[in-house]
Design a protein around this motif. Structure first.
Motif, short mmCIF file in Angstrom:
data_model
loop_
_atom_site.label_atom_id
_atom_site.label_comp_id
_atom_site.label_asym_id
_atom_site.label_seq_id
_atom_site.Cartn_x
_atom_site.Cartn_y
_atom_site.Cartn_z
N GLU A 1 40.37 33.14 34.35
CA GLU A 1 40.63 31.92 35.14
C GLU A 1 41.33 30.97 34.05
O GLU A 1 41.77 29.87 34.54
CB GLU A 1 39.23 31.60 35.78
CG GLU A 1 38.89 32.25 36.83
CD GLU A 1 40.07 32.43 38.16
OE1 GLU A 1 40.53 31.30 38.29
OE2 GLU A 1 40.24 33.54 38.50
N ARG B 1 49.39 39.50 38.08
CA ARG B 1 48.38 38.58 39.00
C ARG B 1 49.13 38.54 40.46
O ARG B 1 50.07 39.07 40.81
CB ARG B 1 48.58 37.25 38.42
CG ARG B 1 48.01 37.07 36.96
CD ARG B 1 46.69 36.48 37.04
NE ARG B 1 46.29 36.14 35.38
CZ ARG B 1 45.12 35.58 35.27
NH1 ARG B 1 44.35 35.22 36.21
NH2 ARG B 1 44.94 35.19 33.93
N SER B 2 48.26 37.93 41.36
CA SER B 2 48.72 37.69 42.71
C SER B 2 49.85 36.78 42.47
O SER B 2 49.87 35.87 41.60
CB SER B 2 47.58 37.36 43.46
OG SER B 2 47.16 35.94 43.28
N ASP C 1 50.61 33.97 44.25
CA ASP C 1 50.05 32.81 44.64
C ASP C 1 49.27 32.21 43.26
O ASP C 1 49.33 31.20 42.76
CB ASP C 1 49.03 32.58 45.63
CG ASP C 1 49.61 32.75 46.98
OD1 ASP C 1 50.80 32.70 47.04
OD2 ASP C 1 48.94 32.71 48.08
N LYS C 2 48.55 33.18 42.57
CA LYS C 2 47.64 32.80 41.36
C LYS C 2 48.77 32.45 40.23
O LYS C 2 48.55 31.57 39.68
CB LYS C 2 46.77 33.92 41.03
CG LYS C 2 45.96 33.65 39.96
CD LYS C 2 44.92 32.63 40.43
CE LYS C 2 43.88 32.01 39.13
NZ LYS C 2 43.08 31.54 39.71
N GLU D 1 50.17 29.11 40.88
CA GLU D 1 49.29 28.11 40.58
C GLU D 1 49.32 27.88 39.27
O GLU D 1 49.17 26.71 38.56
CB GLU D 1 47.78 28.54 40.68
CG GLU D 1 47.15 27.91 42.10
CD GLU D 1 45.72 28.71 42.08
OE1 GLU D 1 44.92 28.55 41.23
OE2 GLU D 1 45.51 29.16 43.41
N PHE D 2 49.49 28.83 38.14
CA PHE D 2 49.64 28.58 36.83
C PHE D 2 50.92 27.97 36.53
O PHE D 2 50.84 27.04 35.51
CB PHE D 2 49.16 29.88 35.97
CG PHE D 2 47.90 30.37 35.73
CD1 PHE D 2 46.84 29.35 35.58
CD2 PHE D 2 47.41 31.66 36.44
CE1 PHE D 2 45.40 29.85 35.33
CE2 PHE D 2 46.18 32.13 36.04
CZ PHE D 2 45.15 31.22 35.85
N GLU E 1 38.96 41.25 39.66
CA GLU E 1 39.87 40.19 40.07
C GLU E 1 41.00 40.90 41.20
O GLU E 1 41.49 41.88 41.07
CB GLU E 1 40.69 39.86 38.91
CG GLU E 1 41.61 38.68 39.03
CD GLU E 1 42.60 38.28 37.80
OE1 GLU E 1 42.53 39.05 36.80
OE2 GLU E 1 43.36 37.31 37.96
N ASN F 1 44.06 40.94 42.81
CA ASN F 1 45.49 40.34 42.84
C ASN F 1 46.29 41.04 43.91
O ASN F 1 47.37 41.16 43.93
CB ASN F 1 46.03 41.08 41.24
CG ASN F 1 45.54 40.49 40.31
OD1 ASN F 1 44.97 39.31 40.21
ND2 ASN F 1 45.38 41.30 39.21
N LYS F 2 45.83 40.72 45.15
CA LYS F 2 46.29 41.00 46.63
C LYS F 2 46.69 42.52 46.82
O LYS F 2 46.23 43.04 47.46
CB LYS F 2 47.49 40.06 46.51
CG LYS F 2 47.90 39.95 48.06
CD LYS F 2 48.67 38.70 48.26
CE LYS F 2 48.83 38.75 49.80
NZ LYS F 2 49.50 37.29 50.28
#
Ligand SMILES: O=P(O)(O)OC[C@H]1O[C@H](O[C@H]2O[C@H](CO)[C@@H](O)[C@H](O)[C@H]2O)[C@H](O)[C@@H](O)[C@@H]1O
Length: 390
Positions: A136, A163-164, A166-167, A170-171, A247, A249-250
């Motif tokens: 995170e 990662r997904s 969206d995630k 976000e980063f 985690e 990740n979709k």
């Protein structure tokens, strides 16, 4: 935005070649003949391939069966690391002769890029952000973000992450990029006027958060409920293993053991194997102190690169130089695609010798940033030269 699971999806079984299953343009799958250029990707690669045989790979061990042994071997005791440090440095320098720094070889790269469009593909963790204990907290620095933003002004740029989507957005927070999450199983790319991908069962036209029309490609959409179930099961099963984390990740699940005591590695290994044994349509791959559970489909970061190149109208190797920068085993699929197409350069981010299909190396994310800045500077100089000539 998600695609509805499509039960007629062609992307479920492995044996059928992807070309026919996806109905993607044939250029996606064709590999141009090798060039004779001395500094061509192929000539460098052939040299690398001959040499790399000597470099042992812990990650290869993971794939050939000894999961637990390899988990332990990847985590040598600190004392030993210190004792071996001189030897390690020497080994790294030897390895660098085979996979030269993309910074010191910058002129060679740009010489090859002259007259071509560069397309940039960037992995996220370990490439744009340093590896940290808590996933995170894998924050990208503002300086790195500005560097990526600047490079994207001149070259089409995509982030391809485990990662997904969206995630990772976000980063990174840059709307001018293309994003492929879940190891390429969730791609938001451009819409081309004459493409047929928008009508493919795994692909839809939609709008992004800015209202721009985009193409959303999710070849594993029907696995969503299964992945969710596996995620919940793994959370439950590993809850007593101190330091482990799971985690979502979709379209894939990561089971982290970076913060697990070595004596508990076996418990993580066992949990993951037990769970996955109930899901023959899922498979297990490995990354940096992480197990990755993913759909058993013929899709990976390499396919995502091909898909994006095609979507961007950049699949002609005579005019385009794709560059892929990544640090992990899953990035090898992309390095391999560039090698097989004899088109472009893979750059491995690593401070230790690793077996790789990349051509060049960079030590860490700070060198990645330097490389991106150099690309911008080079492009601006090229543009100035063109202006002077006019
Ligand atoms: O393809 P990537 O963007 O490199 O994603 C691969 C995995 O990256 C993340 O895990 C890794 O980075 C973490 C943060 O530095 C680190 O704690 C972990 O040990 C690494 O494996 C991410 O958390 C995973 O979900 C991705 O699959």
């Amino acid at each position: 935005m998600d695609l509805k699971p499509n039960h007629n999806s062609p992307v479920i079984t492995d044996p059928v070649p992807v070309k026919s299953r996806f109905g993607l343009p044939s250029t996606l799958m064709s590999y141009p003949p090798a060039s004779n250029g001395l500094n061509s990707p192929t000539s460098i690669l052939l040299n690398n391939m001959q040499r790399r045989k000597n470099v042992p790979s812990k990650l290869d061990e993971l794939c050939t069966g000894g999961w637990l042994e390899a988990m332990i071997a990847c985590s040598p005791p600190r004392k030993k690391q210190t004792k071996d440090s001189d030897e390690n440095i020497e080994q790294y320098h030897k390895w660098m002769m085979k996979y030269p720094s993309a910074l010191t070889s910058f002129e060679q790269i740009t010489t090859y890029a002259r007259g071509k469009r560069i397309a940039l593909f960037l992995d996220y963790d370990g490439t744009l952000s340093p590896i940290v204990d808590n996933p995170e907290n894998a924050i990208m620095s503002d300086e790195m973000r500005i560097s990526v933003k600047n490079v994207a002004k001149y070259f089409p740029t995509a982030i391809i992450s485990g990662r997904s989507r969206d995630k990772v957005f976000e980063f990174v927070k840059l709307t001018e990029l293309y994003y492929a999450g879940s190891h390429g199983m969730d791609i938001m790319g451009p819409v081309r006027n004459n493409d047929t991908q928008g009508s493919h069962p795994n692909s839809i036209r939609t709008t992004d958060s800015q209202g721009k029309e985009v193409n959303l490609f999710q070849p594993a959409s029907e696995f969503l409920p299964m992945i969710d179930e596996v995620f919940r099961t793994l959370v439950e099963k590993t809850k007593d293993i101190k330091g482990s984390s799971v985690e979502n990740n979709k379209f894939c699940v990561s089971v982290h053991y970076r913060n697990v005591a070595m004596e508990d590695y076996g418990r993580v290994d066992q949990c993951v194997k037990e769970v996955i044994a109930n899901y023959p349509r899922l498979r297990l791959t490995s990354g940096r102190k992480v197990f990755e559970v993913r759909p058993r489909i013929d899709w990976n970061k390499g396919k995502a690169v091909e898909f994006l190149l095609e979507s961007l109208g950049l699949s002609d190797c005579n005019d385009v130089l794709p560059i892929y920068v990544g640090d992990d085993r899953t990035d090898e699929d992309a390095f391999k695609v560039l090698r097989e197409r004899n088109c472009g350069y893979g750059i491995l981010v690593s401070s230790v010798p690793k077996d790789t299909d990349a051509f060049y190396s960079l030590k860490d994310p700070s060198e990645v940033m330097e490389f991106l800045k150099s690309l911008v500077k080079w492009k601006e100089n090229c543009n100035l030269e063109v202006k002077k000539i006019r």
